[in-house]
Design an enzyme around this catalytic site. Sequence first.
Site, mmCIF file in Angstrom:
data_model
loop_
_atom_site.group_PDB
_atom_site.id
_atom_site.type_symbol
_atom_site.label_atom_id
_atom_site.label_comp_id
_atom_site.label_asym_id
_atom_site.label_seq_id
_atom_site.Cartn_x
_atom_site.Cartn_y
_atom_site.Cartn_z
ATOM 1 C CG PHE A 229 -1.717 -1.270 1.381
ATOM 2 C CD1 PHE A 229 -2.605 -1.709 0.420
ATOM 3 C CD2 PHE A 229 -1.510 -2.060 2.502
ATOM 4 C CE1 PHE A 229 -3.295 -2.897 0.579
ATOM 5 C CE2 PHE A 229 -2.191 -3.254 2.663
ATOM 6 C CZ PHE A 229 -3.086 -3.675 1.698
ATOM 7 C CB ILE A 455 2.118 -4.609 -3.566
ATOM 8 C CG1 ILE A 455 1.281 -3.543 -4.316
ATOM 9 C CG2 ILE A 455 3.593 -4.300 -3.671
ATOM 10 C CD1 ILE A 455 1.354 -2.161 -3.692
ATOM 11 N N GLY A 456 -0.238 -7.036 -4.772
ATOM 12 C CA GLY A 456 -1.567 -7.563 -4.503
ATOM 13 C C GLY A 456 -2.646 -7.192 -5.501
ATOM 14 C CG ASN A 621 -7.393 -8.702 -13.861
ATOM 15 O OD1 ASN A 621 -8.393 -9.421 -13.751
ATOM 16 N ND2 ASN A 621 -6.373 -8.781 -13.034
ATOM 17 C CD GLN A 628 -6.393 -3.051 -6.608
ATOM 18 O OE1 GLN A 628 -5.923 -1.991 -6.240
ATOM 19 N NE2 GLN A 628 -6.199 -4.162 -5.926
ATOM 20 C CE LYS A 691 -8.193 7.889 -18.920
ATOM 21 N NZ LYS A 691 -9.401 8.721 -18.667
ATOM 22 N N GLY A 692 -4.883 3.862 -14.644
ATOM 23 C CA GLY A 692 -4.768 3.200 -13.347
ATOM 24 C C GLY A 692 -6.048 3.319 -12.547
ATOM 25 N N GLY A 694 -6.075 1.552 -9.005
ATOM 26 C CA GLY A 694 -5.882 1.009 -7.655
ATOM 27 C C GLY A 694 -6.094 2.050 -6.571
ATOM 28 C CD GLU A 695 -1.959 4.841 -5.577
ATOM 29 O OE1 GLU A 695 -1.933 5.339 -4.450
ATOM 30 O OE2 GLU A 695 -0.945 4.638 -6.253
HETATM 31 MO MO1 MOS Z 1 0.911 3.412 -3.792
HETATM 32 S S1 MOS Z 1 0.871 4.736 -2.193
HETATM 33 O O1 MOS Z 1 1.677 4.303 -4.994
HETATM 34 O O2 MOS Z 1 1.731 2.075 -3.222
#
Ligand code: MOS
Length: 729
Positions: A229, A455-456, A621, A628, A691-692, A694-695
């Site tokens: 994270f 990382i997951g 995906n 996410q 695009k991303g 996750g965040e």
């Molecule tokens: Mo994220 S805070 O870019 O692992």
Amino acid sequence: MIDDDLKNQPSRVDGRAKVTGAAKYIAEHKFPGLTYGYLVQSTIARGKILDIDSTEAEKKPGVIKVISHKNAPKLSITERPIPRPFYALTSPEIWFNGQPIAVVVAETFEQARFAAGLVKVTYDQQKSETNIRNAMAQGFTAGRDQADRGNPVQAFADAEFKVEAEYHLPIEHHNAMEPHATVANWEGSKLTVYEKSQGISGSVNYLANAFGIPAADIRVLSPFSGGAFGAALRSGPQLLIATMAARETKRPVKVVYSRRQLATAHGYRPESVQNIKLGADKTGKLTAIIHEATHNTSAHENFSEGLVGVSRSLYACPNVKTVAKITRLDLQTPLWMRAPGMVSGAFALESALDELSYKLKIDPMQLRLMNYAETDPDNGKPFSSKALRECYKQASERFGWSKRNPEPRSMRDGRLLVGWGMATGTWPAGQSPASARVTLRADGTALVESGTTDIGPGTYTTMTIIAARSLGLPIEKVRFALGDNDLPPSPGQGGSTTTSSVGTAVQEACGLVVKEIVETLGKEQNSPFAGVAVNDVLVENGGITVKGRSDTRISFADALKRINKENVSVLHRSTPNAGERSKYTIASHGAQFAEVKVDEEIGTIRVTRVVQGTAAGKIINPKGAHGQEMGGVVWGIGMALTEKTDVDHRFGRIMNPNLAGYHVPVNADVGQIETIFVDEDDKIVNPLGAKGLGELGLVGIPAVIANAVYHATGKRFRELPITPDKIIL
Ligand code: MOS
């Protein structure tokens, strides 16, 4: 909840390994003759070590060596002046409580831990400050302040409708399941480490600089991660300490942070105090946004994250002022934590906008649509794509937003107050250069390699999907390898850019493999592929077909036989199309709608329902993306309702360095979460169109929950987390 349309989508390729324990985490790796390092930590927050007495510890069975600044080898990296990062065991200086000040290396973990308790430390203690309110007067700007847009101060003064409020977020810790760990082994001048790392090239550079050795002599492995994270975006003290200890003892050494120790060493979301001023006319048009934010850094390093950026870009407003400051506390340095800066800033801005909607008596979604930014308001650039309007529409319809009674405290479920809120999120869609090697073998399988990490979020799976599609192979025939600096160099996992960066490299490398096969086939005598270019073929069902000539088809196995190769392997480095990208603002967007049920008698808040609408380009995906965006909601429930790191300001010591005192949401805290993905056809962002996300999935969530709580209770909470005591009092 997995929707029906997700059922047939690919599942995690590493899922079985993870749930059966076949996937080894860092601390599970061993070298023959492994020893164990246990950390001794400071018990003061500021001052100097006068002496460390390890005589008694060294006499205990199994103890091999005690290393502290007194006997540690000198490192070249510590020569830089403050402000600079913290390097453990290099000086008697104490910067924060819990600072690692010695390591006891022993034959067993228990021997090391026992002896660590016998190390005696004396200090010259100085007064420490960990209370941000006390330190804020000394706030300073780490970078350069951005110029005002328009005339915000005057516009706010003149505004017909105003909101001015202060928002306060506490320190939060990443608290990943897997502890940070390093297992280090030297063989002569060659170093191998297993390291919990989000970016292995960062770890390699750190070690090369610290120990003055060539990067070529360093191997860093980080194949699986039990969550990070952001906490593994830079190297924690264990990397330095374990590697140093291994060199000093000439034995492999493992150092693992305990759950209790973890709160002291790998960063945290900084504490922030933000002031927002919004001005609007009576139609709801924003006339002024003033966003001033301060968050803490450490005493020895200037860490800053962009809390105020969201206020410059999310809404069309002619007059905008943002001020970002940091202030020193005697704590370890903060670090990026999922949606760093953006989620904290969005909590303030999206709460303030909600407050404004009640003053104006305009529906909060209408207010956002009224101020919708068609182009980037900060620089006038067009968005490469922006389906946020469609996110509002689809997510609000799924949620049933039109049935909302706008009056606070107007909706009930028996004795519970029901609240409906909404908010918005955004996250920049970055891309970095990345490399991948794709090896297609005669048996119809492919190996895809890139030195990134997972990382997951499902990078193993996403890259496998991209390669399988690009090669026309079933997913089972593709294996993706990562987490090793012997693999082609790629950026670490951070900023929600891995799919964009590494995915592009993988897709392009696969294309080059196909190209090489097609072109080589074309050179054969009497080849049906003569004159055929790579763009003229389709890759499907494990082979190549010439478009419009379905009889001109060859399987990869036959093709490789024909060109007499065991495999075709291409190493490729992809770079973003910087020229084209720079003409646009490129970002993901999302809209969130939430329902809470509040029991005012016992103060509990249940998040019963959330609809998360996401526009993040093309979804590669689907199950991973769903996971996410669900995870973002769960994380946001924690931020809104439960998560807070408490510091005892008398000692500068963290009081809840454990999962009993630091509450992350569990299953029972999480209601129904629905995700909607609005497709965007974005030709600019990268060749994948992805695009991303996750965040992104977290950014609007703390605000949407606080806004729903206001609608339920009529009480505005500007300080997180909204714990039961705040509801009752
Ligand atoms: Mo994220 S805070 O870019 O692992």
